[in-house]
Design a protein around this motif. Sequence first.
Motif, PDB file in Angstrom:
ATOM      1  N   GLU A 146      45.659  55.100  11.366  1.00  0.00           N
ATOM      2  CA  GLU A 146      46.490  55.415  10.240  1.00  0.00           C
ATOM      3  C   GLU A 146      47.550  56.307  10.553  1.00  0.00           C
ATOM      4  OE1 GLU A 146      47.965  56.861   6.383  1.00  0.00           O
ATOM      5  OE2 GLU A 146      46.426  58.004   7.501  1.00  0.00           O
ATOM      6  N   ARG A 147      48.700  56.346   9.663  1.00  0.00           N
ATOM      7  CA  ARG A 147      49.888  56.808   9.956  1.00  0.00           C
ATOM      8  C   ARG A 147      49.563  58.476  10.034  1.00  0.00           C
ATOM      9  NH1 ARG A 147      53.671  60.309   8.088  1.00  0.00           N
ATOM     10  NH2 ARG A 147      52.139  60.952   6.598  1.00  0.00           N
ATOM     11  N   SER A 148      48.813  59.047   9.242  1.00  0.00           N
ATOM     12  CA  SER A 148      48.706  60.356   9.349  1.00  0.00           C
ATOM     13  C   SER A 148      48.219  60.816  10.613  1.00  0.00           C
ATOM     14  CB  SER A 148      47.800  61.016   8.109  1.00  0.00           C
ATOM     15  OG  SER A 148      46.660  60.459   8.158  1.00  0.00           O
ATOM     16  N   GLU A 149      47.012  59.935  11.224  1.00  0.00           N
ATOM     17  CA  GLU A 149      46.556  60.378  12.371  1.00  0.00           C
ATOM     18  C   GLU A 149      47.388  60.170  13.655  1.00  0.00           C
ATOM     19  OE1 GLU A 149      42.445  58.321  13.141  1.00  0.00           O
ATOM     20  OE2 GLU A 149      43.266  57.176  11.308  1.00  0.00           O
ATOM     21  N   MET A 150      48.470  59.306  13.554  1.00  0.00           N
ATOM     22  CA  MET A 150      49.176  59.090  14.541  1.00  0.00           C
ATOM     23  C   MET A 150      50.411  60.366  14.357  1.00  0.00           C
ATOM     24  SD  MET A 150      50.704  57.822  17.093  1.00  0.00           S
ATOM     25  CE  MET A 150      49.515  56.580  17.297  1.00  0.00           C
TER      26      MET A 150
END
Length: 460
Positions: free
Chosen positions: A98-102
């Motif tokens: 997910e974007r926040s992990e990236m």
Amino acid sequence: MDCKDILSQVKRIHFVGIGGSGMCPIAEILHHKGYELTGSDTNESDTLQRIRSYQIPVTMGHKPENVGSAELVVYTAAVKQDNPELVAAHEKGIPTVERSEMLGMVTKRYPNTVAVSGTHGKTTTTALITQIFVNAGIDPSAIIGGKLPFIGGNGRVGKSDTIVCEACEYVDTFLHLHPAISVILNVDADHLDYFKNLDNIIKSFRQFAMQTSQLLVINGDDVNSRKAVEGLTHAQILTFGLDAQNDYYAVNLADTKQACEKFTVMKRGEKLCDVNLSIPGKHNIYNALAAVATADYLGVAPACIAESLHQFTGVHRRFEVLGNFGGVTVADDFAHHPTELTATLTAAMNMGYRQVWAVFQPHTYSRTSMLLDDFAKALSIPDHAVLSEILAVREVNTYNIYAKDLAEKVPGCVWFPTFEEIAEYVMAHAQEKDLILTLGGGDVYKCANLIVRKYQEKGL
């Protein structure tokens, strides 16, 4: 494959929803670092045009074949798990993040990550810090939740080891970050559908603070922010606010024309610089002080800080004036929480307009239901309040809450099911020297654009 350091193991990355405001700047950074990117989206946008300018292939619509030969798939939080591209990635055994992990993975590669957190003001403060850093020659990378005209977008790829980014608390996404410097602007009751209560929100901010290695820049006037860092000794703490007990504080506050703020910044009793903001609202004094403390800590000259703050004209959808039509000013703002509405509407009422017409789109059933009385109080500030239907976002109306329930609590408030009806109503009633201000975290900006278009069609 170890997802913790996956960026060192892959070359080809596919972005599902690449045009999103949080996705586009991450894609830009990875592109400039040599990764081969592809993307897909369902809506044309300025950010998509920016992505295409780098010759990154973008497909409109979500289809399994879009994943292609990707070794990693990044998806925005708005994408559901049954999305055909995510399904295809799972079937092929391709890792998905997910974007926040990236964002966490990307920022780990910058020794000087500056992360801006808080229930309100993140985008403006991240933009302020970015603008100061660029002017100071720090050459930062940046990931901002709104378009900053100064850099021509909501992201920037710099050549230094410094990155400035927003740290959003929703569903604890900011816990993927391990910054060198963290700003906590304020801690307020929000996202109660996830956090349940204020104590849990404070606990999450405390965990975020504990993941910060070097410096915590804290709103010393905010009880909840202080509570979040109470007793922490692993990082230096600098406080800002209006109280002279803070490390950085404002004195000699003076309203200027259009309710922009002038003040003197003091640093532990000594004058640091005079500031003349070009954006309205007392809440922006706090945002500016947070930026001052961060920049001063990193050695930016006070004169550069003051000039950058004066030069800053705001971010897209933060009291963004769209035009003046026959003497009626039309503006748009992202405020969607009672605290934000109170700050923005108070500023608007002090800007010298004959009357203020506030057009508000409530955002999520849970927030509207849980904070109903607070919303009613905030919407009683302007001369007139007009509501749209509640925007569901990710929710089902299990709360049995409707726009009319909020309208009934606000004197003189009216509500309409469509933007067309709202536009017709406010344009029929607004007069010369009035302000029409649309507010909300959803797509209420479309109502503002509709009003602008209708005025233009009238030749105003």
